[in-house]
Design an enzyme around this catalytic site. Structure first.
Site, PDB file in Angstrom:
ATOM      1  CG  PHE A 147      -1.501  -0.611  -1.026  1.00 34.75           C
ATOM      2  CD1 PHE A 147      -2.194   0.421  -1.184  1.00 34.75           C
ATOM      3  CD2 PHE A 147      -0.662  -0.792   0.090  1.00 34.75           C
ATOM      4  CE1 PHE A 147      -1.934   1.569  -0.043  1.00 34.75           C
ATOM      5  CE2 PHE A 147      -0.423   0.085   1.322  1.00 34.75           C
ATOM      6  CZ  PHE A 147      -1.331   1.188   0.891  1.00 34.75           C
ATOM      7  CG  ASP A 233       5.939  -4.379  -0.638  1.00 34.24           C
ATOM      8  OD1 ASP A 233       5.754  -4.738   0.463  1.00 34.24           O
ATOM      9  OD2 ASP A 233       5.092  -3.184  -0.895  1.00 34.24           O
ATOM     10  CE  LYS A 274       0.621  -2.796   6.673  1.00 33.89           C
ATOM     11  NZ  LYS A 274       0.638  -2.911   5.076  1.00 33.89           N
TER      12      LYS A 274
HETATM   13  C1  LIG Z   1       0.889  -1.748   4.217  1.00 30.79           C
HETATM   14  C2  LIG Z   1       1.715  -1.918   2.969  1.00 30.79           C
HETATM   15  C3  LIG Z   1       2.445  -0.786   2.567  1.00 30.79           C
HETATM   16  C4  LIG Z   1       2.867   0.339   3.456  1.00 30.79           C
HETATM   17  O1  LIG Z   1       3.248   0.490   4.619  1.00 30.79           O
HETATM   18  P1  LIG Z   1       2.949   1.482   5.562  1.00 30.79           P
HETATM   19  O2  LIG Z   1       3.882   1.376   6.844  1.00 30.79           O
HETATM   20  O3  LIG Z   1       1.435   1.839   5.683  1.00 30.79           O
HETATM   21  O4  LIG Z   1       3.718   2.754   4.804  1.00 30.79           O
HETATM   22  C5  LIG Z   1       3.646  -1.410   1.528  1.00 30.79           C
HETATM   23  N1  LIG Z   1       3.426  -2.271   0.991  1.00 30.79           N
HETATM   24  C6  LIG Z   1       2.674  -3.395   1.062  1.00 30.79           C
HETATM   25  C7  LIG Z   1       2.359  -4.579   0.519  1.00 30.79           C
HETATM   26  C8  LIG Z   1       1.643  -3.165   2.374  1.00 30.79           C
HETATM   27  O5  LIG Z   1       0.852  -4.105   2.578  1.00 30.79           O
END
Ligand SMILES: *Cc1c(COP(=O)(O)O)cnc(C)c1O
Length: 426
Positions: A147, A233, A274
């Protein structure tokens, strides 16, 4: 017509969203009106422990006074200049965040998905201009059940049919391999024109899928050997959530992102979002060293809001809080306690198969089919008992409270979870 000054009930507010909002989410039936630290309150004044933390955005707790204070002060002074001009908050933040995470340069964006997109663009450009891959031929390796966000390119390499169906045509240039499979990675790296490997150190959305101990370090090593960028990520796992500052820090729990420790796998490109703002504001970042970041030149990438003064001040304060309050250590200590307590509870019920996770990013696996409503029903019951959590991928419940939680509060939460699971006992 009801006056907007009149206080609306939860039912009325849910009705408004249902009628006027796109139905792109399926929220738990609770309408929140206030948050402080580890707590949130609904419209009727009932208090809950937040065990989702806005998908790990609110690591520093709701409405942290230091973060809100920084935001208020900057909001009253200067909010947006665009990058057409310099602003006096961005430079100091860029110095701070690069030193904090030990990279030469940062590229500021707003959301996690934008930061992932930025990392993909950066990786491709590097591949053509530094590695010498022929134009339009670069490939990026990604993992099954990843994701990384919701843009057209990102869903192009997702294998979540709900996220993909009828959103094509998709962006080419990705190779998908099984997660936590080093042989598959080694094989894929033999493909021609591979530019990067994009990976979550723990797959959050997939259900807190935690890879084997050596996965990240070995993947890092394989990328180096093959001249391929290792792109982490850490939008969900980063910033103290897993009991180290970054999940790629391995088992190091120091408050500094130090290069000395043996377990640290420094990414070539690090993606944060985040909790970079403590949930106060959309702030994301892509970090890399000079040789990589230098391929981006004026006009080639940007964002109107990226690097705005409010974002810069908020992110700096949010990172300060992580250090000041030793959230890394707290996540590590409470995480160990939480899994120990969950394992004790699991012994007494066959409703739950297992608990997994790291630091305060954990999940329990419900002993039922992925299609069953059990996890959802447990979350509704948890809500009644004063704790908010959300199922992910059917039969998994993610537990990720704010990292400012105390041990006493955590044990209170364990008692709520235990009581709720016993209500479901079969
Ligand atoms: C939440 C998330 C995203 C996307 O972030 P948004 O601010 O919702 O666009 C990307 N990668 C990971 C691992 C995430 O948990």
């Amino acid at each position: 017509m009801s006056s907007t000054l009149e206080k609306m009930s939860s039912a009325q507010l849910m009705g408004l969203e249902d009628k006027h909002g796109a139905h792109n989410y399926h929220p738990l039936p609770v309408v929140l009106a206030k948050g402080e630290g580890v707590y949130v309150w609904d419209v009727e004044g009932k208090r809950y422990f937040d065990f989702l933390s806005a998908y790990s955005a609110v690591n520093q707790g709701h409405c942290h006074p230091k973060i809100v204070g920084a935001m208020k002060a900057q909001a009253e002074t200067l909010t947006l200049t665009s990058r057409a001009f310099y602003n006096d908050a961005l430079g100091p933040y860029e110095k701070y965040v690069t030193e904090y995470f030990n990279f030469d340069k940062v590229l500021p964006m707003n959301t996690g998905a934008e930061a992932v997109e930025t990392a993909i663009k950066l990786c491709r450009k590097w591949a053509y201009e530094k590695k010498g891959i022929a134009e339009d031929q670069a490939k990026i390796i990604v993992c099954e059940n990843n994701f990384h966000g919701r843009t057209t390119t990102i869903v192009s390499f997702s294998n979540d049919e709900t996220a993909r169906r009828n959103f094509g045509p998709f962006t080419p240039g990705f190779i998908r391999i099984p997660y936590n499979d080093l042989n598959a990675l080694a094989e894929a790296l033999k493909t021609e024109n591979v530019a990067g490997f994009l990976v979550e150190p723990i797959q959050g959305e997939a259900g807190v899928y935690t890879p084997s101990e050596d996965y990240i370090a070995t993947a890092r090593k394989l990328c180096t050997e093959n001249g391929v960028l290792f792109i982490a990520d850490e939008v969900q796992t980063g910033i103290a959530r897993t009991g180290s500052l970054l999940a790629v820090c391995g088992n190091c729990s120091c408050e500094n992102h130090c290069e000395q420790q043996a377990t640290y796998s420094k990414p070539d490109i690090l993606i944060l979002g985040k909790a970079l703002s403590g949930g106060a504001y959309p702030v994301s970042a892509v970090l890399a060293d000079d040789e990589i970041m230098a391929v981006i030149k004026p006009g080639q990438h940007g964002s109107t809001f990226g690097g705005n003064p409010v974002a810069a001040k908020v992110a700096l304060a949010a990172l300060d809080v992580v250090k000041d309050e030793q959230l890394t250590k707290n996540a590590r200590v409470l995480g160990n306690l939480f899994r120990k307590e969950m394992n004790r509870i699991i012994e007494g019920t066959d409703l739950v198969n297992s608990v997994r996770g790291k630091g305060l990013l954990n999940a329990i696996l419900i002993n039922d089919t992925p299609e069953s409503e059990t996890a959802w029903n447990i979350c509704v019951a948890l809500k009644k008992n004063g704790l908010l959590a959300k199922p992910t991928h059917g039969n998994i419940i993610r537990f990720a409270p704010p990292l400012v939680m105390t041990e006493a509060q955590l044990l209170e939460c364990v008692a709520i979870i235990e009581k709720t699971l016993m209500e479901f006992k079969r």
